[in-house]
Design an enzyme around this catalytic site. Structure first.
Site, short mmCIF file in Angstrom:
data_model
loop_
_atom_site.label_atom_id
_atom_site.label_comp_id
_atom_site.label_asym_id
_atom_site.label_seq_id
_atom_site.Cartn_x
_atom_site.Cartn_y
_atom_site.Cartn_z
N GLU A 24 0.40 0.22 64.87
CA GLU A 24 -0.30 0.83 66.00
C GLU A 24 -1.43 1.70 65.44
O GLU A 24 -1.17 2.68 64.74
CB GLU A 24 0.64 1.72 66.82
CG GLU A 24 1.84 0.96 67.39
CD GLU A 24 2.79 1.85 68.18
OE1 GLU A 24 2.42 3.01 68.48
OE2 GLU A 24 3.90 1.39 68.48
N GLU A 43 1.97 7.37 79.66
CA GLU A 43 0.82 7.20 78.76
C GLU A 43 -0.45 6.78 79.48
O GLU A 43 -1.34 6.17 78.89
CB GLU A 43 1.20 6.24 77.63
CG GLU A 43 2.29 6.86 76.77
CD GLU A 43 2.74 6.01 75.59
OE1 GLU A 43 2.40 4.81 75.53
OE2 GLU A 43 3.45 6.56 74.73
N ASN A 65 11.86 0.86 67.90
CA ASN A 65 10.51 1.44 67.87
C ASN A 65 10.59 2.87 67.34
O ASN A 65 11.27 3.71 67.91
CB ASN A 65 9.91 1.48 69.28
CG ASN A 65 8.44 1.84 69.28
OD1 ASN A 65 7.58 1.00 69.00
ND2 ASN A 65 8.12 3.10 69.54
N GLU A 66 9.91 3.09 66.24
CA GLU A 66 9.77 4.45 65.68
C GLU A 66 11.08 5.23 65.63
O GLU A 66 11.25 6.25 66.32
CB GLU A 66 8.72 5.25 66.44
CG GLU A 66 7.31 4.75 66.22
CD GLU A 66 6.25 5.60 66.92
OE1 GLU A 66 6.60 6.40 67.80
OE2 GLU A 66 5.08 5.45 66.59
N ARG A 96 12.42 7.74 76.64
CA ARG A 96 12.83 6.69 75.70
C ARG A 96 13.60 7.31 74.54
O ARG A 96 13.70 8.52 74.42
CB ARG A 96 11.62 5.90 75.21
CG ARG A 96 10.63 6.74 74.42
CD ARG A 96 9.48 5.89 73.89
NE ARG A 96 8.46 6.73 73.30
CZ ARG A 96 7.31 6.28 72.82
NH1 ARG A 96 7.02 4.99 72.86
NH2 ARG A 96 6.44 7.10 72.28
C1 GAL Z 1 3.68 5.62 69.40
C2 GAL Z 1 4.66 4.70 70.10
C3 GAL Z 1 3.98 3.92 71.20
C4 GAL Z 1 3.14 4.82 72.04
C5 GAL Z 1 2.12 5.50 71.16
C6 GAL Z 1 1.16 6.40 71.90
O1 GAL Z 1 4.33 6.70 68.79
O2 GAL Z 1 5.25 3.81 69.21
O3 GAL Z 1 4.95 3.29 71.99
O4 GAL Z 1 3.95 5.75 72.66
O5 GAL Z 1 2.81 6.29 70.22
O6 GAL Z 1 0.26 7.01 71.03
#
Ligand code: GAL
Length: 640
Positions: A315, A363, A143-144, A105
């Site tokens: 998150e 993941e 995202n991030e 990504r």
């Molecule tokens: C974040 C991300 C998520 C997922 C998560 C896992 O950095 O925004 O999509 O990858 O980490 O911890």
């Protein structure tokens, strides 16, 4: 504003038949919001121009029918495979000219005009379709940004945008040559299109060139985000946020945040402790299952500033993650503690990542609130506890802080560009001061570097701020409280030269940094009376009063009125002394905290958190590991 809980959900990962049951269970656990969509581009547009939003319509309807508010993410962090065929040059190139590839990504260059156009197209389609949908309570862009080292790109698109950016900024090449000092090593240019990105040079490139590139790259993130924001705003009145990450400093979050309504961040305390913190093995072992006691709090305070008061955790780690070198499980109670700590720092929403652990993909080893077999994972019960507790303390808010600390992304770039000593890391320096304040039991606000009014804070800290902006300089000169400035503050011009007169150049303070030296690990400069400078030490001259001396008698800090310039990086003992003295001068009552115990006040409550793995005692109260105490403000506590 009412506090609420949420969760990140990927309907595209699961059979449609389970969506309604998932939604029902979310609501039963006390969750009110659900974020979806941010990686779903290949299902929203399986082929160029063929939009298939019907499944998203049904997902939103199912979640809304259960009573959940939906945060809809734009999918631009995961361009689908066909995009690479359409725009083979859309990828970022790394510093060594290697192209990043499809297969994970964030595989795009912020400067690529074709990719930006594709993003505008998909965001427009989403915003048109869902802009006035009653279930959409907020939007998330991308995202991030910056995660996985994706801010800097050395692509042809970035080079051409950099040249345009330089031409805009400098107007003439002569001005650029002067500002960068290009007479040095015969680096003068005669046209903007001769200027390359600062990469693959024989030895180090001109630091002014590198800094200009860093500023440009940050502006490109702002521009990319703004494009999406402007489109969404044309179709929707819902607030827009972005989910930032922990300890990412490659772009100016204040500048991105200025276009958004809410700042959100992604809090993974155990991943960060393992992966993103300079700390010895004793500390890392001790806090293995709880996370560092200050790392989350720092980011809560930082993102509260980025969001101009409005911020969320988008998150929240619910169990082991998959991406750190080691991935332990949280101590029982920590998911609840992390959640309450965010609320104590003013979060409006805490959302967990993710609803259910997914059995496939990168993941698969990352915990969710449910196990892959749909049974509850350990975190879910803690979430349900918080949900019940929220009923008694529903209002989000923060108490005014006594101390403020200035944080500046450009200073992070400055000291990466020219560290002068391997350990001089800006985040690490600011965090050391922040930790020191927390050890004294203080509430802290983080301030952007252009803050023009400091009247609210009796104590202001300005460590390592490469260039003090004119508004901040004026505010410091007129500040009635205490300010501690340095080390290394105001030691660069915007063009990255040494200023004349020499730093710190603070109105009303007769002090000059005559020489600086960086110190390798194991070497320190003792301070008279205890503590030492580590990593960095300055020789100070000037007629100002000596506030602190090194053991060899040389000045370690000079002061005049409320303004103190500190000429070194204090170790913990030195920091405690410097900050305790500044608090005493500012009339701030301190409350030295037991190791691992931390405080945070809201307008109505004092929260006490125990991050240590053992029971602790604070003010006569016993705190088991992972304890959260919520006390009425100004109860029997001795602190303030
Ligand atoms: C974040 C991300 C998520 C997922 C998560 C896992 O950095 O925004 O999509 O990858 O980490 O911890």
């Amino acid at each position: 504003m009412t506090r609420s809980l949420g969760v990140c959900y990927y309907p595209e990962h699961w059979p449609e038949a389970v969506w309604a049951e998932d939604a029902r269970r979310m609501v039963a656990a006390g969750l009110r919001l659900v974020r979806i969509g941010e990686f779903a581009w290949s299902r929203l547009e399986p082929e160029p121009g063929r939009l298939t939003f019907d499944w998203l319509d049904r997902a939103v309807a199912t979640l809304a029918a259960a009573g959940l508010g939906v945060v809809l993410g734009t999918p631009t962090a995961t361009p689908p495979r066909w995009m690479a065929d359409r725009h083979p040059d859309m990828f970022a190139l790394d510093r060594n000219g290697r192209q990043r590839r499809f297969g994970s990504r964030r595989h795009y260059c912020f400067s690529h005009p074709g990719y930006r156009h594709e993003c505008a197209r998909i965001v427009e389609a989403l915003a048109r379709r869902y802009g006035t949908h009653p279930a959409i309570v907020a939007w998330q862009t991308d995202n991030e940004y910056g995660c996985h080292d994706t801010t800097l790109s050395y692509s042809p698109a970035a080079r051409s945008a950099f040249r345009d950016w330089l031409a805009q900024r400098y107007q003439s090449v002569a001005a650029l040559n002067r500002d960068w000092g290009n007479i040095f090593w015969s680096m003068e240019y005669s046209a903007f299109d001769q200027i390359d990105l600062p990469q693959m040079t024989v030895t180090e490139p001109n630091p002014a060139h590198v800094m200009a590139h860093r500023r440009f790259a940050s502006d490109e993130v702002v521009r990319f985000n703004r494009l999406q924001v402007e489109i969404i705003r044309r179709h929707s009145a819902a607030p827009i946020l972005h989910n930032y990450m922990g300890r990412i400093t490659d772009f100016d979050h204040f500048a991105v945040g200025a276009d958004l309504d809410i700042a959100a961040w992604d809090s993974y305390p155990l991943g960060f402790l393992s992966d993103r913190l300079e700390a010895g093995p004793t500390h890392k072992t001790r806090f293995l299952r709880q996370g560092d006691p200050d790392f989350q709090a720092f980011h809560h305070d930082l993102y509260r500033a980025v969001g101009r008061g409005r911020w969320w955790v988008m998150e929240q780690q619910p169990g082991p993650v998959n991406w750190a070198p080691w991935n332990p499980a949280p101590l029982p109670g920590m998911v609840r503690l992390w959640t309450w700590e965010a609320f104590a720092h003013g979060a409006e929403t805490v959302a967990y990542f993710r609803w259910r652990q997914v059995p496939f993909g990168q993941e698969a080893m990352h915990a969710g609130l449910l196990r892959p077999d749909h049974a509850p994972a350990a975190g879910l019960a803690e979430v349900a506890v918080v949900a019940r507790e929220l009923a008694e303390a529903p209002e989000a808010g923060t108490a005014p802080a006594d101390a403020a600390i200035v944080f500046d992304y450009a200073s992070a770039w400055a000291w990466e560009t020219q560290p002068q000593g391997r350990d001089f890391d800006y985040f690490r320096l600011v965090f050391a001061f922040y930790r020191g304040l927390r050890r004294l039991g203080l509430n802290i606000d983080v301030l952007p570097p252009d803050t023009a009014d400091l009247a609210a804070w009796p104590l202001v800290l300005v460590p390592g701020l490469a260039t003090i902006s004119p508004p901040l300089a004026v505010a410091l000169a007129g500040h009635r409280g205490q300010a501690v400035i340095g080390p290394r503050s105001n030691s660069k011009t915007c063009g990255f030269a040494i200023p004349h007169p020499l730093p710190p150049g603070l109105a009303g303070l007769d002090a000059v940094v005559a020489l600086v030296e960086s110190l390798p690990p194991g070497v320190s400069v003792p301070l008279a009376g205890g503590g030492a400078f580590v990593h960095w030490r300055e020789r100070l001259e000037g007629a100002a009063e000596v506030a602190l001396r090194c053991a060899d008698g040389s000045p370690a800090a000079l002061r005049s009125g409320g303004l103190t310039y500190l000429g070194g990086w204090p170790d913990d003992a030195g920091m405690d002394r410097v900050l305790a003295a500044a608090c005493a001068d500012a009339g701030i009552a301190t409350c030295p905290m037991p190791e691992g115990v931390r405080l945070r006040d809201t307008p109505d409550h004092r929260f006490v958190f125990n991050y240590s793995p053992e029971p602790a005692t604070f003010d006569g109260l016993s705190l088991p590991p992972a304890a959260v105490l919520r006390l009425p403000r100004h109860a029997s506590l001795s602190a303030r």
